[in-house]
Design an enzyme around this catalytic site. Structure first.
Site, PDB file in Angstrom:
ATOM      1  N   CYS A   2       0.812  -1.270   0.004  1.00 17.35           N
ATOM      2  CA  CYS A   2       0.120   0.011   0.088  1.00 17.35           C
ATOM      3  C   CYS A   2       0.942   1.325   0.070  1.00 17.35           C
ATOM      4  CB  CYS A   2      -0.849   0.011   1.267  1.00 17.35           C
ATOM      5  SG  CYS A   2      -2.197  -1.201   1.368  1.00 17.35           S
ATOM      6  N   ASN A  76      -1.650   3.393   5.159  1.00 20.59           N
ATOM      7  CA  ASN A  76      -0.735   2.101   4.632  1.00 20.59           C
ATOM      8  C   ASN A  76      -0.448   1.540   5.908  1.00 20.59           C
ATOM      9  OD1 ASN A  76       1.395   0.594   3.754  1.00 20.59           O
ATOM     10  ND2 ASN A  76       2.771   2.662   3.777  1.00 20.59           N
ATOM     11  N   GLU A  78      -0.632  -1.996   8.704  1.00 27.25           N
ATOM     12  CA  GLU A  78      -1.417  -3.027   9.500  1.00 27.25           C
ATOM     13  C   GLU A  78      -1.709  -2.793  10.843  1.00 27.25           C
ATOM     14  OE1 GLU A  78      -2.181  -7.959   9.423  1.00 27.25           O
ATOM     15  OE2 GLU A  78      -0.658  -7.065   8.262  1.00 27.25           O
TER      16      GLU A  78
END
Length: 427
Positions: A2, A76, A78
């Site tokens: 991302c 962007n 996790e």
């Protein structure tokens, strides 16, 4: 992987109704997010993102809005504890439309404001635009795993995951930052907040940035740093080992949360071997492991060690053997993807193993950072000896020891000159 991009137009009277620039920025980082893209645009702000789908593949398209459409986010990274955070925020009355970690961040910002980053456990570069208040919030994870560059002048605040996105703007001159260059020549990389481009900065790890059109001021704050408190001396070594294994197992398990195929880079060294072992103990199915070997360079080849680890853990193991005589085929692509000068030769095998992995897995764990956290390199011992060396009389250090060592060449090919090379690092 991302990537995110954005532009804040400080003069709203200009009426930003053109999305060409943010689309162009997105196109520059298509390699970061091949699965999807999205943009948001109003009279003061454009946001863009490229997505590599990992969590909530079907419904996690960005940008994402809150309930009343007053705030919007691109992200962007996790967030590993997003399910626990989602449950907590639901109990506080927040309503979710997706099962994505992106939406959890936005609701956490609604609930906690800038302090939301203290609740996030993961890796991230975040951009949130408050549509009503005309305020931008940027944040970067604690260690800086996710990049975030920005440029600020009297008319615009421009940011993005990669320099190449920012460089399409005519306001940013293609000039080398002399301080960044000096630091690169000294350290072989460019320390943050500098970038190789003059007037373009990196948001520091563990920091967030706020900008309000109303006040026209940028505010940058640190929300995290390594604790400098002296810890209690370790006395029960066996217990520490058990605690470390529990901690390592938990963090590896968190990083295995994914809706796409998982894998691991396996070099055969201690760090990656431990991670592969933990992944195998957690997963019900054999994990995918990937190794790079070297043709005709056996002194650098660790593929046999990696193969032993793979066999021990019964992984689905894939190997690729490379020949450095063929580097011309990939060196230009590697340097183009770096964005900035970076003098680490490991970038070459990392490129190859990443290229190999993408055909089998979307997410891969690695052992990077283990040597830094656990002082795994011999060079770290130099700082230990420096404090004792500095206590010697100045005359002895400068006139005898250092003058003598200066006569030895910097050469690691034999024990005498190798000693001289290492000794010079102490002063």
């Amino acid at each position: 992987m991302c990537g995110i991009n954005g532009i804040v137009f400080k003069n709203i009277s200009l009426k930003n109704l053109n999305n060409n620039k943010v689309n162009e920025m997105n196109n520059k980082i298509k390699h970061r997010g091949p699965d999807d893209d999205g943009i948001f645009i109003d009279e003061a702000c454009s946001l863009g993102m490229r997505r590599l789908s990992i969590i909530d593949i079907d419904n996690g398209k960005q940008p994402i809005f809150n309930e009343d459409k007053s705030k919007v986010i691109v992200f962007n990274g996790e967030i590993y504890n997003y399910k626990e955070l989602m449950s907590s925020l639901k109990n506080k009355g927040h309503i979710f439309e997706t099962n994505s970690d992106t939406e959890v961040i936005l609701h956490a910002y609604e609930e906690y404001g800038s302090n939301c980053v203290e609740f996030l456990h993961g890796m991230f570069a975040i951009a949130i635009w408050d549509i009503k208040r005309k305020e931008l919030f940027l944040a970067r994870d604690r260690i800086g795993k996710k990049p975030l560059y920005y440029f600020n002048n009297s008319s615009k605040l421009i940011f993005g995951s990669e320099l190449k996105s920012l460089m399409i703007h005519e306001e940013i001159k293609k000039e080398i930052d002399s301080d960044a260059l000096e630091n690169f020549l000294r350290f072989y990389y460019i320390p943050q907040p500098l970038s190789i481009i003059k007037d373009v900065h990196q948001l520091m790890p563990g920091h967030y940035l706020k900008y309000s059109i109303e006040t026209n001021k940028i505010e940058i704050n640190k929300y995290w740093d390594v604790s400098k408190e002296r810890k209690t001396e370790i006395k029960n070594y066996d217990q520490i080992k058990k605690d470390l294994k529990i901690e390592m197992t938990n963090v590896v398990k968190e990083r295995m949360i994914s809706e796409v195929p998982l894998g691991a880079f396996l070099s055969g060294g201690i760090d990656s071997s431990i991670i592969v072992g933990l992944m195998s103990s957690i997963s019900e199915d054999p994990i995918n492991t990937f190794t790079i070997g070297y043709k005709n360079m056996k002194e650098y080849d660790e593929s046999e060690l990696a193969r032993k680890v793979a066999n021990l853990n019964k992984t689905n193991h894939t190997e690729l053997f490379i020949d450095f005589n063929n580097l011309n085929d990939v060196i230009e692509e590697i340097t183009n993807n770096m964005d900035e000068p970076f003098a680490d030769s490991s970038a070459i095998p990392t490129y190859y193993v990443s290229n190999l992995t993408k055909n089998h897995a979307t997410v891969a764990l690695s052992g990077d950072g283990g040597d830094e956290l656990f002082a795994g390199y011999n060079k770290y011992t130099s700082s230990y000896y420096q404090k004792y060396y500095s206590r010697l009389p100045f005359f002895l250090r400068k006139n005898i020891i250092e003058n003598s060592l200066s006569l030895l060449p910097s050469d690691n090919r034999n024990s005498i000159t190798s000693f001289g090379t290492k000794a010079k690092k102490i002063y």
